[in-house]
Write an enzyme that holds these catalytic residues in place. Structure first.
Site, mmCIF file in Angstrom:
data_model
loop_
_atom_site.group_PDB
_atom_site.id
_atom_site.type_symbol
_atom_site.label_atom_id
_atom_site.label_comp_id
_atom_site.label_asym_id
_atom_site.label_seq_id
_atom_site.Cartn_x
_atom_site.Cartn_y
_atom_site.Cartn_z
ATOM 1 N N GLU A 18 6.681 9.966 4.840
ATOM 2 C CA GLU A 18 6.119 10.510 3.325
ATOM 3 C C GLU A 18 5.627 11.905 3.412
ATOM 4 O OE1 GLU A 18 3.456 11.311 0.032
ATOM 5 O OE2 GLU A 18 3.049 11.270 1.985
ATOM 6 N N ASP A 54 3.142 6.878 8.122
ATOM 7 C CA ASP A 54 2.919 8.048 8.797
ATOM 8 C C ASP A 54 1.828 8.752 8.445
ATOM 9 O OD1 ASP A 54 4.593 8.366 6.333
ATOM 10 O OD2 ASP A 54 5.007 10.474 6.971
#
Length: 376
Positions: free
Chosen positions: A137, A72
């Site tokens: 994250e 991400d």
């Protein structure tokens, strides 16, 4: 699918995987790994929009090396020289959101694991290799890496060592590795007073005045002296506010937000004791939340990775614990030796994020060298 690390990075950048979107990246990575080495077992998770995947070689071995990372990225923002999700080569750099943080690292270790196993097909009988990826994250991380590690623990699949390919370098790949991280403690203080008219201060209790000289005992104070591995734990005030934004009414209360990036020498209880001592005698509340716990890796993993970097790059890396938090904290919390090794981090989260292709290639070579050494 025989992509080199740069070509794979280009493909990964093209996926607009802002947190917690995965966008199909895991399917691509599964195809790359299973095409070269078909024995991978796979565990997937999905909760609250977050997707995790864990791919691992099936043979149970004494040593288990896990490469971990996130796919991400933060939102790109506006003002890029090119489409942030169209990989673009300009002036010796590859531009795109995630170029440094951290699709470069993912590309490097996926290609390294693929190529190592293709050249050493029997290696997995002596060394279990795995890859853990999350799509959360950059967000809260509640259902990301720590969620998968809990699942692995329940299955007896926790690694014995881990490498996270976060961007850790200052100037060039390999100049710095993270061997630990400070903890992070968030705090909120609310000091209560009595609202009133400024013309009659005798009828008011102004919380700003109550704070007064005590502010100097809070703002920027070091709570310990640090040590050879960690900087001092500093109390950093991030926000102070009170009142109604008018000039003739004193505030009824005053709120202070702060953060402490703490070394192991200072605990959450230490922070609470210090703040309460400074504000003793005032009417106030204090809320503290430990968002991450610090850790330090001192095992042979650090020595081995440093030696590999020296062999590939011609210099030993600086060992650092600086910077913000990362998913390495979840490995450290379980006592798993972990280091972070990656490309430079000078444009992470910025407009026109970019990376030098040679840094990505060098990271791949470091990982290949490490795999050869750990399997020797």
């Amino acid at each position: 699918m025989n992509l080199n690390p740069i070509a794979l990075l280009e493909k990964l950048i093209a996926y607009p995987s802002t947190t917690p979107n995965e966008c199909g990246i895991y399917t691509l990575i599964q195809e790359i790994l299973t095409h070269a080495y078909g024995e991978f077992e796979i565990i997937t998770q999905e909760k609250e929009g977050v997707k995790n995947i864990f791919l691992y070689t099936p043979h149970k071995t004494r040593e288990h090396l896990c490469f971990a990372g996130h796919i991400d990225v933060v939102p790109p923002g506006e003002g890029w020289i090119s489409d942030p999700f169209t990989p673009t080569h300009t002036d010796g750099y590859l531009y795109g959101r995630g170029a440094q943080d951290m699709k470069s690292g993912v590309s490097a270790f996926v290609c390294a694991v693929r190529d190592f196993l293709a050249r050493n097909p029997k290696a997995s009988q002596d060394l279990r290799l795995s890859i853990l990826l999350t799509s959360d994250e950059e967000g809260e991380g509640t259902y990301g890496t720590q969620y998968m590690l809990a699942e692995l623990e329940s299955r007896g699949l926790l690694p014995t060592m881990a490498i996270i390919a976060e961007p850790t370098a200052h100037q060039t790949c390999g100049d710095t590795i993270k061997v630990g991280r400070r903890g992070s403690i968030n705090g909120k203080i609310k000091i209560f007073g009595k609202q009133g008219h400024v013309a009659y201060p005798q009828n008011c209790i102004n919380p700003t005045e109550l704070l007064g000289a005590r502010l100097g005992e809070l703002a920027g104070v070091n709570l310990d002296e640090g040590n050879a591995h960690f900087d001092p734990s500093k109390l950093v005030i991030t926000d102070i506010r009170g009142g109604m934004q008018v000039v003739n009414v004193t505030p009824n209360d005053l709120s202070i937000l702060f953060n402490v990036r703490n070394s192991p020498q200072t605990t959450k209880d230490d922070v609470e004791s210090y703040v309460r001592k400074v504000l003793e005698g005032l009417d106030f509340t204090l809320e503290l939340r430990q968002s991450s716990v610090g850790f330090l890796t001192t095992s042979a993993l650090v020595t081995m990775m440093s030696a590999c970097i020296d062999s590939v790059c011609g210099h030993a890396p600086e060992l650092s614990t600086s910077g913000g938090t990362s998913d390495a904290r979840f490995f450290g919390a379980r006592g798993i030796p972990v280091v972070e090794v990656g490309v430079p981090n000078d444009t992470i989260h910025a407009i026109n994020e970019r990376v030098k292709p040679q840094d990505v290639q060098k990271l791949y070579e470091i990982f290949m060298h490490f795999l050869a050494q750990v399997n020797a």
